[in-house]
Design a protein around this motif. Structure first.
Motif, PDB file in Angstrom:
ATOM      1  N   UNK A 106       0.818  -1.221   0.000  1.00  0.00           N
ATOM      2  CA  UNK A 106       0.000   0.000   0.000  1.00  0.00           C
ATOM      3  C   UNK A 106       0.851   1.271   0.000  1.00  0.00           C
ATOM      4  N   UNK A 107       2.095   1.161   0.474  1.00  0.00           N
ATOM      5  CA  UNK A 107       3.002   2.316   0.500  1.00  0.00           C
ATOM      6  C   UNK A 107       4.371   1.843   0.019  1.00  0.00           C
ATOM      7  N   UNK A 108       4.588   1.996  -1.280  1.00  0.00           N
ATOM      8  CA  UNK A 108       5.819   1.471  -1.871  1.00  0.00           C
ATOM      9  C   UNK A 108       7.068   2.170  -1.337  1.00  0.00           C
ATOM     10  N   UNK A 109       6.888   3.348  -0.700  1.00  0.00           N
ATOM     11  CA  UNK A 109       8.033   4.080  -0.180  1.00  0.00           C
ATOM     12  C   UNK A 109       8.822   3.275   0.854  1.00  0.00           C
ATOM     13  N   UNK A 110       8.184   2.283   1.486  1.00  0.00           N
ATOM     14  CA  UNK A 110       8.857   1.488   2.514  1.00  0.00           C
ATOM     15  C   UNK A 110       9.551   0.262   1.927  1.00  0.00           C
ATOM     16  N   UNK A 149      -5.598  -8.415  10.911  1.00  0.00           N
ATOM     17  CA  UNK A 149      -5.068  -8.691   9.583  1.00  0.00           C
ATOM     18  C   UNK A 149      -4.487  -7.394   9.021  1.00  0.00           C
ATOM     19  N   UNK A 150      -3.158  -7.346   8.915  1.00  0.00           N
ATOM     20  CA  UNK A 150      -2.512  -6.118   8.443  1.00  0.00           C
ATOM     21  C   UNK A 150      -2.991  -5.726   7.054  1.00  0.00           C
ATOM     22  N   UNK A 151      -3.278  -6.711   6.221  1.00  0.00           N
ATOM     23  CA  UNK A 151      -3.721  -6.424   4.850  1.00  0.00           C
ATOM     24  C   UNK A 151      -5.045  -5.680   4.828  1.00  0.00           C
ATOM     25  N   UNK A 152      -5.823  -5.782   5.904  1.00  0.00           N
ATOM     26  CA  UNK A 152      -7.098  -5.078   5.969  1.00  0.00           C
ATOM     27  C   UNK A 152      -6.970  -3.730   6.690  1.00  0.00           C
ATOM     28  N   UNK A 190      -9.560  22.492   2.371  1.00  0.00           N
ATOM     29  CA  UNK A 190     -10.276  21.446   1.654  1.00  0.00           C
ATOM     30  C   UNK A 190      -9.489  20.803   0.534  1.00  0.00           C
ATOM     31  N   UNK A 191      -8.187  21.090   0.457  1.00  0.00           N
ATOM     32  CA  UNK A 191      -7.356  20.496  -0.584  1.00  0.00           C
ATOM     33  C   UNK A 191      -7.001  19.054  -0.224  1.00  0.00           C
ATOM     34  N   UNK A 192      -7.077  18.186  -1.218  1.00  0.00           N
ATOM     35  CA  UNK A 192      -6.762  16.777  -1.015  1.00  0.00           C
ATOM     36  C   UNK A 192      -5.255  16.580  -0.970  1.00  0.00           C
ATOM     37  N   UNK A 193      -4.787  15.852   0.026  1.00  0.00           N
ATOM     38  CA  UNK A 193      -3.351  15.623   0.208  1.00  0.00           C
ATOM     39  C   UNK A 193      -3.069  14.161   0.506  1.00  0.00           C
ATOM     40  N   UNK A 194      -1.855  13.734   0.146  1.00  0.00           N
ATOM     41  CA  UNK A 194      -1.400  12.424   0.602  1.00  0.00           C
ATOM     42  C   UNK A 194      -1.129  12.519   2.101  1.00  0.00           C
ATOM     43  N   UNK A 250      -3.342   4.661   2.375  1.00  0.00           N
ATOM     44  CA  UNK A 250      -3.459   5.160   0.995  1.00  0.00           C
ATOM     45  C   UNK A 250      -4.487   6.275   0.873  1.00  0.00           C
ATOM     46  N   UNK A 251      -5.385   6.349   1.825  1.00  0.00           N
ATOM     47  CA  UNK A 251      -6.491   7.287   1.710  1.00  0.00           C
ATOM     48  C   UNK A 251      -6.009   8.728   1.851  1.00  0.00           C
TER      49      UNK A 251
END
Length: 377
Positions: free
Chosen positions: A261-265, A304-307, A321-325, A313-314
């Motif tokens: 879910x977070x390829x940075x890691x 369950x870590x996968x859940x 109101x700006x969408x950010x990572x 990611x959200x």
């Protein structure tokens, strides 16, 4: 000196010594046992004084670091498995009366008639630990334990020179290199098992020689950071190798789910890794502490870590109101909790920089757990 001589009998005889050449003069090396050290200190032949470290100056206050070091050596000595290395004592020729006698085998005997041995060159912390272990009421240290000791025949000037060189020459082995070479507790061993077991980590993605990762490197993190995160935030306490391996397996699987879910890691090319630095918290040393804290929550909750992890990611939203990572430097939460601080670059332009401290590591760990519902906001 006007040394006191006891009817021509030496205060002590130290036998089977060998000559060594150092600092342009001759000195002697031999073997002292724990019993011998304890007796000579009690009798005043060995005095723990004269050391150059501030901790050991008259009226000086022993630092927490020195106390921990002495306590750790003491505990290991009580278990009879301490790593002590070569110790040093100093014999001051200007303030002692002594005689060196060589036998037919080439060994030397030191006969001390006046004066005493001290720690004016080195080793006061280790001698302190030896005495503490010998006198501990548990009584488990083997008094016959042999220690290699150098007797420095050195006046105050030479003792200061040697003591200074001992404490300043060369670089101490950094924590990352030392911890990767040897792990003395389960948390450090788990960190190494995770490193070696995860396809996303390994020595080509984790720095094992220095405490920091170069800005030009594609590596994720230094091994010292990983071990610190495990020691601070992993609550598992395996009692045997089976439990240790089970926990390591959980961590390896957790890391698989995290990278999904977070390829940075995980593994990134140099350009991708550099593009993140200065812009995203993901993959920073602070975030490693956070995800280990998160792994601990998931493990203890038998979840369950996968859940759980996909929530990373959200997107989140700023005050406008700006969408950010979530991990973006623009997410105001990182400044709010003190993980990022507002500074200026050389040109005076505003920028945000990481604040590396125990408080910021804990703040990030608490925030990531809160974000995934494990702690109150």
């Amino acid at each position: 000196m006007n040394a006191q001589v006891y009817n021509g009998e030496p205060l002590v005889e130290i036998t089977q010594l060998r000559v060594v050449d150092d600092a342009g003069t001759q000195h002697y090396e031999g073997i002292f046992t724990g019993d011998w050290i304890e007796k000579q200190e009690r009798d005043g032949v060995l005095k723990l004084e004269g050391n150059i470290r501030p901790d050991w100056q008259p009226g000086g206050k022993q630092s927490a670091k020195t106390r921990r070091k002495v306590d750790r050596w003491t505990e290991e000595l009580l278990k009879n498995d301490a790593v002590m290395g070569n110790l040093s004592v100093r014999l001051d020729p200007d303030n002692s009366v002594f005689q060196m006698v060589q036998d037919e085998d080439g060994d030397w005997t030191l006969r001390l008639f006046g004066g005493y041995l001290d720690t004016g060159v080195d080793s006061q912390s280790r001698f302190t630990a030896i005495l503490a272990a010998m006198r501990n009421e548990v009584g488990t240290m083997n008094g016959k334990t042999k220690f290699a000791v150098r007797i420095w025949v050195a006046n105050d000037d030479l003792a200061a020179r040697v003591g200074s060189d001992y404490n300043t020459r060369g670089d101490k082995v950094n924590d990352t290199a030392a911890k990767y070479a040897y792990q003395d507790n389960s948390k450090k061993r788990l960190a190494r098992l995770l490193l070696e077991g995860s396809k996303h980590l390994g020595v080509d993605n984790v720095e094992v020689l220095t405490n920091t990762v170069s800005a030009s490197s594609s590596k994720l993190v230094a091994f010292n950071t990983l071990t610190q995160a495990m020691e601070n935030y992993w609550s598992g306490d395996p009692i045997d190798e089976q439990q240790e391996q089970e926990q390591a397996d959980f961590l390896v699987n957790f890391w698989d789910d995290l990278v999904a879910v977070r390829r940075e890691f995980g593994r990134l090319g140099k350009s991708d890794r550099q593009a993140l630095r200065g812009h995203s918290m993901a993959g920073t040393a602070l975030s490693i502490h956070g995800v280990i804290a998160l792994a601990d929550e998931i493990c203890r909750g038998k979840l369950d870590a996968a859940k759980v992890l996909p929530r990373l990611q959200e997107p989140v939203y700023d005050g406008a109101g700006n969408e950010l990572d979530y991990f973006s430097y623009d997410n105001p939460i990182w400044v709010k909790i003190g993980a990022l601080v507002q500074t200026e670059d050389k040109s005076g332009n505003p920028r945000k920089t990481l604040r590396m401290s125990f408080q910021s590591r804990k703040a990030v760990a608490d925030e990531i757990k809160r974000h995934l519902g494990f702690a109150d906001s």
